[in-house]
Every structure is written in C-alpha cells, then in structure tokens.
Design a protein around this motif. Structure first.
Motif, mmCIF file in Angstrom:
data_model
loop_
_atom_site.group_PDB
_atom_site.id
_atom_site.type_symbol
_atom_site.label_atom_id
_atom_site.label_comp_id
_atom_site.label_asym_id
_atom_site.label_seq_id
_atom_site.Cartn_x
_atom_site.Cartn_y
_atom_site.Cartn_z
ATOM 1 N N ILE A 1 0.879 -1.176 0.000
ATOM 2 C CA ILE A 1 0.000 0.000 0.000
ATOM 3 C C ILE A 1 0.913 1.221 0.000
ATOM 4 O O ILE A 1 1.664 1.438 0.945
ATOM 5 N N LYS A 2 0.832 2.007 -1.040
ATOM 6 C CA LYS A 2 1.751 3.139 -1.188
ATOM 7 C C LYS A 2 1.293 4.389 -0.452
ATOM 8 O O LYS A 2 2.107 5.167 0.019
ATOM 9 N N GLN A 3 -0.022 4.608 -0.361
ATOM 10 C CA GLN A 3 -0.499 5.811 0.313
ATOM 11 C C GLN A 3 -1.827 5.514 1.017
ATOM 12 O O GLN A 3 -2.899 5.707 0.456
ATOM 13 N N PRO A 4 -1.731 5.070 2.285
ATOM 14 C CA PRO A 4 -2.966 4.790 3.030
ATOM 15 C C PRO A 4 -3.764 6.068 3.244
ATOM 16 O O PRO A 4 -3.201 7.162 3.297
ATOM 17 N N SER A 5 -5.061 5.910 3.359
ATOM 18 C CA SER A 5 -5.919 7.085 3.514
ATOM 19 C C SER A 5 -5.734 7.713 4.896
ATOM 20 O O SER A 5 -5.401 7.018 5.864
ATOM 21 N N PRO A 6 -5.982 9.016 4.988
ATOM 22 C CA PRO A 6 -5.923 9.674 6.290
ATOM 23 C C PRO A 6 -6.877 9.042 7.315
ATOM 24 O O PRO A 6 -6.549 8.952 8.494
ATOM 25 N N LEU A 7 -8.035 8.569 6.862
ATOM 26 C CA LEU A 7 -8.980 7.930 7.779
ATOM 27 C C LEU A 7 -8.383 6.652 8.368
ATOM 28 O O LEU A 7 -8.475 6.400 9.574
ATOM 29 N N THR A 8 -7.745 5.848 7.530
ATOM 30 C CA THR A 8 -7.087 4.636 8.010
ATOM 31 C C THR A 8 -5.977 4.987 8.998
ATOM 32 O O THR A 8 -5.846 4.363 10.050
ATOM 33 N N LEU A 9 -5.196 5.997 8.675
ATOM 34 C CA LEU A 9 -4.112 6.410 9.566
ATOM 35 C C LEU A 9 -4.653 6.911 10.901
ATOM 36 O O LEU A 9 -4.060 6.660 11.951
ATOM 37 N N HIS A 10 -5.784 7.581 10.863
ATOM 38 C CA HIS A 10 -6.387 8.060 12.107
ATOM 39 C C HIS A 10 -6.807 6.883 12.987
ATOM 40 O O HIS A 10 -6.553 6.871 14.197
ATOM 41 N N LYS A 11 -7.428 5.890 12.390
ATOM 42 C CA LYS A 11 -7.843 4.701 13.144
ATOM 43 C C LYS A 11 -6.631 3.994 13.748
ATOM 44 O O LYS A 11 -6.656 3.571 14.906
ATOM 45 N N LEU A 12 -5.577 3.876 12.965
ATOM 46 C CA LEU A 12 -4.373 3.212 13.457
ATOM 47 C C LEU A 12 -3.680 4.028 14.534
ATOM 48 O O LEU A 12 -3.150 3.470 15.497
ATOM 49 N N SER A 13 -3.702 5.348 14.400
ATOM 50 C CA SER A 13 -3.062 6.184 15.420
ATOM 51 C C SER A 13 -3.732 6.012 16.777
ATOM 52 O O SER A 13 -3.065 5.969 17.806
ATOM 53 N N GLU A 14 -5.056 5.881 16.777
ATOM 54 C CA GLU A 14 -5.767 5.671 18.034
ATOM 55 C C GLU A 14 -5.481 4.284 18.604
ATOM 56 O O GLU A 14 -5.268 4.137 19.803
ATOM 57 N N MET B 1 0.857 10.418 9.608
ATOM 58 C CA MET B 1 0.708 11.162 8.353
ATOM 59 C C MET B 1 2.083 11.507 7.784
ATOM 60 O O MET B 1 2.327 11.352 6.581
ATOM 61 N N GLU B 2 2.961 11.966 8.638
ATOM 62 C CA GLU B 2 4.303 12.342 8.216
ATOM 63 C C GLU B 2 5.102 11.122 7.732
ATOM 64 O O GLU B 2 5.814 11.187 6.732
ATOM 65 N N LYS B 3 4.960 9.995 8.418
ATOM 66 C CA LYS B 3 5.702 8.777 8.063
ATOM 67 C C LYS B 3 5.391 8.307 6.644
ATOM 68 O O LYS B 3 6.267 7.799 5.959
ATOM 69 N N VAL B 4 4.132 8.447 6.231
ATOM 70 C CA VAL B 4 3.755 7.951 4.900
ATOM 71 C C VAL B 4 3.879 9.016 3.816
ATOM 72 O O VAL B 4 3.587 8.753 2.660
ATOM 73 N N GLY B 5 4.296 10.214 4.205
ATOM 74 C CA GLY B 5 4.584 11.225 3.198
ATOM 75 C C GLY B 5 3.573 12.331 3.029
ATOM 76 O O GLY B 5 3.715 13.162 2.136
ATOM 77 N N TYR B 6 2.536 12.359 3.858
ATOM 78 C CA TYR B 6 1.594 13.475 3.785
ATOM 79 C C TYR B 6 2.240 14.709 4.410
ATOM 80 O O TYR B 6 2.965 14.596 5.391
ATOM 81 N N PRO B 7 1.949 15.875 3.855
ATOM 82 C CA PRO B 7 2.509 17.088 4.459
ATOM 83 C C PRO B 7 1.863 17.366 5.819
ATOM 84 O O PRO B 7 0.655 17.203 5.978
ATOM 85 N N VAL B 8 2.690 17.724 6.776
ATOM 86 C CA VAL B 8 2.215 18.057 8.120
ATOM 87 C C VAL B 8 2.760 19.440 8.445
ATOM 88 O O VAL B 8 3.954 19.683 8.270
ATOM 89 N N PRO B 9 1.893 20.338 8.891
ATOM 90 C CA PRO B 9 2.388 21.671 9.241
ATOM 91 C C PRO B 9 3.544 21.583 10.231
ATOM 92 O O PRO B 9 3.518 20.764 11.154
ATOM 93 N N GLU B 10 4.542 22.409 10.024
ATOM 94 C CA GLU B 10 5.751 22.369 10.848
ATOM 95 C C GLU B 10 5.450 22.538 12.334
ATOM 96 O O GLU B 10 6.027 21.880 13.170
#
Length: 113
Positions: free
Chosen positions: A41-54, A64-73
């Motif tokens: 899986i090259k780019q999991p959805s933000p919703l999936t990442l949110h579930k996993l983060s919890e 989000m940052e680990k998979v390459g999504y931009p995160v505000p500094e």
C-alpha cells in the motif's frame, strides 16, 4: 519515509497485537493491514491512519508524516517539544532507530508475560 511498512509492523507488535486484533479495533481489513506492513500500500488514507493512530496510541500527525503526507511544521515541532516524547528525552532519532526501539519494546514486554 520510503518503506514505512516495517514501522507499522513494529508498532503493532510492540502492542502485542495480531493483525486480526487490529482489524477488530479499527474495521480495517486484515488483508489491507498485511499489505500496509509489507509496503504494497503506497499511500494509506488519512482515515485509516487516524484509526491506526488511536489503536497504536501514536500521534496522527506522526503517521501522516511517516507515509509522506505534508504536516504543518508547528504540529511536527510540537511533538518533539512534548515532555513525554522520546525525542524530548533522548534527542532526535532516525526512522530505523525508532523501529529498533519498537522491536526492543516488544521484546521487553514479551519477557514480562
């Protein structure tokens, strides 16, 4: 992060969870989780990442940052400034070091059982 699959696997294993247990908690299929951990899986959805983060008790911004999504500094910096974070206590660590620490945590927890 180029290959974040190992990171997700280390997170899961450090919690002593199976793919099936994560599936039950997140409603993300076992097959999808397996593919995520193997790097298919090259780019999991933000919703999936949110579930996993919890489930893994890791910051959503971190995943989000680990998979390459931009995160505000400011969000990324806030995590490092958090007095409970590893980065605050030991300084910055590389992605490989983080995976190794998670693997060691899994080992330590398995000895307590």
């Amino acid at each position: 992060m180029e290959n974040y699959g190992g990171y997700f696997k280390a997170l899961r294993e450090s919690k002593g969870m199976t793919l099936r247990e994560v599936e039950k908690r997140t409603d993300v299929s076992n097959a999808y989780l397996s593919q995520l951990e193997s790097g298919k899986i090259k780019q999991p959805s933000p919703l999936t990442l949110h579930k996993l983060s919890e489930t893994y008790e890791v910051g959503y911004e971190t995943l989000m940052e680990k998979v390459g999504y931009p995160v505000p500094e400011r969000l990324s910096r806030k995590q490092e400034e958090d007095k409970g974070s590893i980065a605050y206590r030991v300084g910055s660590i590389t992605n490989d070091e983080e995976v190794e620490l998670l693997n060691y945590l899994k080992f330590m927890r398995s000895r307590k059982k």
